[in-house]
Design an enzyme around this catalytic site. Structure first.
Site, PDB file in Angstrom:
ATOM      1  N   GLU A   1       6.000   6.190   0.624  1.00 27.00           N
ATOM      2  CA  GLU A   1       4.980   6.358   1.676  1.00 27.00           C
ATOM      3  C   GLU A   1       5.601   6.479   3.067  1.00 27.00           C
ATOM      4  O   GLU A   1       5.208   5.773   3.998  1.00 27.00           O
ATOM      5  CB  GLU A   1       3.961   5.208   1.628  1.00 27.00           C
ATOM      6  CG  GLU A   1       3.144   5.228   0.362  1.00 27.00           C
ATOM      7  CD  GLU A   1       1.979   4.245   0.344  1.00 27.00           C
ATOM      8  OE1 GLU A   1       1.859   3.410   1.262  1.00 27.00           O
ATOM      9  OE2 GLU A   1       1.181   4.310  -0.597  1.00 27.00           O
TER      10      GLU A   1
ATOM     11  N   GLU B   1       1.260   6.062  -7.433  1.00 22.94           N
ATOM     12  CA  GLU B   1       0.444   4.877  -7.106  1.00 22.94           C
ATOM     13  C   GLU B   1      -1.011   5.304  -7.186  1.00 22.94           C
ATOM     14  O   GLU B   1      -1.434   6.188  -6.417  1.00 22.94           O
ATOM     15  CB  GLU B   1       0.760   4.325  -5.717  1.00 22.94           C
ATOM     16  CG  GLU B   1       1.974   3.446  -5.697  1.00 22.94           C
ATOM     17  CD  GLU B   1       2.187   2.736  -4.364  1.00 22.94           C
ATOM     18  OE1 GLU B   1       1.197   2.317  -3.730  1.00 22.94           O
ATOM     19  OE2 GLU B   1       3.362   2.620  -3.976  1.00 22.94           O
TER      20      GLU B   1
END
Ligand code: AHR
Length: 539
Positions: free
Chosen positions: A213, A332
């Site tokens: 991320e 995710e």
């Protein structure tokens, strides 16, 4: 059922009334809580053709994230103080439940944690490993579970390791050193250190994530898209020089609400798409406004997200005049909206985001897995985040665990979706939702394995009030019969499991429908997830 018809009936039930419900949907819910069922059915048809295929289902879509966060590792996977720990300190009850799910790939060690992680901390004698502040989750990391322990754990589960390297505070050299430590035959500095630490044979790790991320301002060492793409490309170069066999996943956007989505994705893919095999997607769904009808239509959003990133991949490929294919790693995904908190208060294994999942959450998880099947041509890796305690299908305390509602769809898909994903034709009533507009009442996916003749069908009835009679019609060759089926359903979308009531919401076996020629009919209660396995004559 028309609203007016049901509203007309409401005065008959006036003794039940506290506040007057406004819609047919609200009336049905009130009646249902009073145990009064209305005959409220709709019909749908699913056309199947075992030759009409979307793509081969990658077993790696049944993966999970094991992050050093909260109680996922400590008190979840590794808990030497528990009476249920084996001699390695692994929780034997957790291992059993994880084996039941049948994970094929495990992403480790984060998540946000990885962006401040020094992989060397988790190697060597335990007594010499450093205690450190984990700045991502404001916790204390003891490093008692580290690299070798994770490899042993993944091996025990039969899952491939997917190592995330630190591209936040870490350097491209650290990333290359990690590949050397994990994958090179002895004879160089880090591979010799691995042997000294007890593992002479190279681990041969295939999958590596280039950071986590990195688009998020919360990420330690956050970069903009150009900065990340350039660092990731150089990391990829060094890592592949170290071991050309490895496969790399670059960071896509961390969510679809972030301002840089999908520009981040396009930029990264254009600048370094040729150096990677996979591009990551992350997303967490939630029922934040208690609008269950919209929440239960979440797969419309999941598909839209996947289509957007698939389009970014194609545009980058065309722009670069490239022949190189990149696939999606949705590494995710989950439901997450009831708990918040990234503050571990500088404790070891603090209780962080220990979300309790309910029936509606499980129905969304089922739709997510169906989305992976419907996008089987492009989604080749997926990891539920996370695997124990932290927004997870399994919750532990010192001497017990319970399985959350979401455990069941994950286990059923993982064990039964195999071979090819079928391109279904679904005819079902469409209902309006506030968030996504029209959504079909039925969410469906199917797999068929020509080698074994096994088929599996996964069906969610999204309605909170209406049963659905689904006719399944095989257009080419009908199955010889059905072998097993399961269903989860209930009246209360908020019903959930707990240590006290671990079996409040589970999947139970259903009676198998009879085949009538090439078709059969199956009744799906409101708020339900159904799995039906079929057997075809071997080709
Ligand atoms: O899974 C919890 C966290 O969510 C992960 O650490 C991070 O990558 C994401 O934002």
């Amino acid at each position: 059922m028309p609203d007016d018809w049901l509203r007309g009936l409401w005065p008959l039930f006036s003794p039940l009334r506290r506040a007057k419900p406004q819609t047919a949907h609200q009336i049905s819910l009130v009646l249902k809580t009073k145990g009064i069922a209305l005959t409220n059915r709709a019909t749908a048809t699913v056309f199947l053709n075992t030759e009409r295929r979307i793509g081969e289902i990658s077993p790696l879509i049944f993966g999970g994230l094991a992050e050093h966060m909260g109680r996922c590792i400590y008190e979840g996977i590794y808990d030497p103080a528990s009476p249920l720990a084996d001699k390695r300190g692994f929780r034997s009850d957790v291992l059993k439940a994880l084996k039941d799910i049948n994970y094929r790939i495990l992403r480790y060690p984060g998540g946000n944690f990885v962006s401040g992680h020094r992989w060397q901390d988790g190697t060597g004698p335990r007594s010499e490993r450093p205690r450190r502040r984990d700045l991502a989750w404001r916790s204390v990391e003891t490093n008692q579970f580290g690299l070798h322990e994770f490899m042993e754990f993944a091996q025990e589960l039969g899952a491939l390791p997917m190592w995330a390297v630190n591209l936040g505070t870490g350097s491209i050299q650290d990333a290359a050193d990690l590949v050397e430590y994990l994958n090179l035959p002895v004879g160089t500095s880090f591979s010799d250190l691995r042997a000294k630490n007890g593992q002479k044979k190279p681990y041969g790790v295939q999958y590596f994530c280039l950071g986590n991320e990195m688009d998020g301002p919360w990420q330690l060492g956050h970069l903009d898209a150009v900065g990340y793409a350039d660092k990731a490309r150089e990391a990829a170069k060094l890592m592949k020089l170290m071991d050309p066999e490895i496969k790399l996943v670059a960071c896509g956007s961390s969510n679809t609400d972030i301002a840089t989505y999908p520009e981040w994705d396009r930029t990264v893919l254009e600048r370094m798409g040729d150096e990677i095999e996979y591009f990551s997607m992350h997303a967490y769904a939630g029922n934040r406004t208690d609008d269950t009808d919209s929440f239960l239509a979440s797969s419309l959003h999941f598909e839209d997200h996947a289509n957007t990133i698939a389009a970014a991949i194609r545009i980058a490929k065309a722009k670069n005049r490239s022949k190189h294919d990149v696939y999606l790693s949705w590494d995710e995904w989950n439901v997450w909206y009831k708990t918040e908190g990234d503050d571990g208060n500088w404790q070891e294994a603090p209780h962080l985001i220990e979300e309790v999942f309910n029936l509606e959450d499980a129905l969304v998880v089922a739709q997510w897995l169906s989305t992976f099947l419907r996008k089987a041509d492009i989604i080749k890796i997926a990891c539920i985040a996370q695997i124990v305690n932290v927004i997870a299908p399994i919750m532990t305390k010192e001497d017990a665990l319970f399985k959350q509602t979401t455990f069941y769809p994950l286990m059923l898909f993982s064990n039964h979706a195999a071979g090819h994903s079928l391109d279904l034709l679904v005819q079902a009533p469409v209902h309006d939702t506030k968030m996504y507009g029209g959504a079909a009442q039925l969410d469906a996916s199917a797999s068929f394995d020509p080698e074994t003749g096994r088929g599996a069908l996964f069906l969610v009835n999204r309605s909170q009030t209406q049963s659905l009679d689904v006719t399944l019609k095989w257009e080419d060759v009908a199955p010889e019969g059905f072998t097993q089926g399961w269903q989860m359903s209930g009246h209360d979308p908020k019903a959930h499991n707990s240590f006290e009531q671990p079996d409040e919401v589970t999947a139970h076996e259903i009676e198998l429908p009879a085949l009538e020629g090439p078709q059969t009919t199956l009744s799906l209660p409101p708020l339900s997830f159904t799995v039906l396995l079929s057997r075809h004559a071997p080709a």
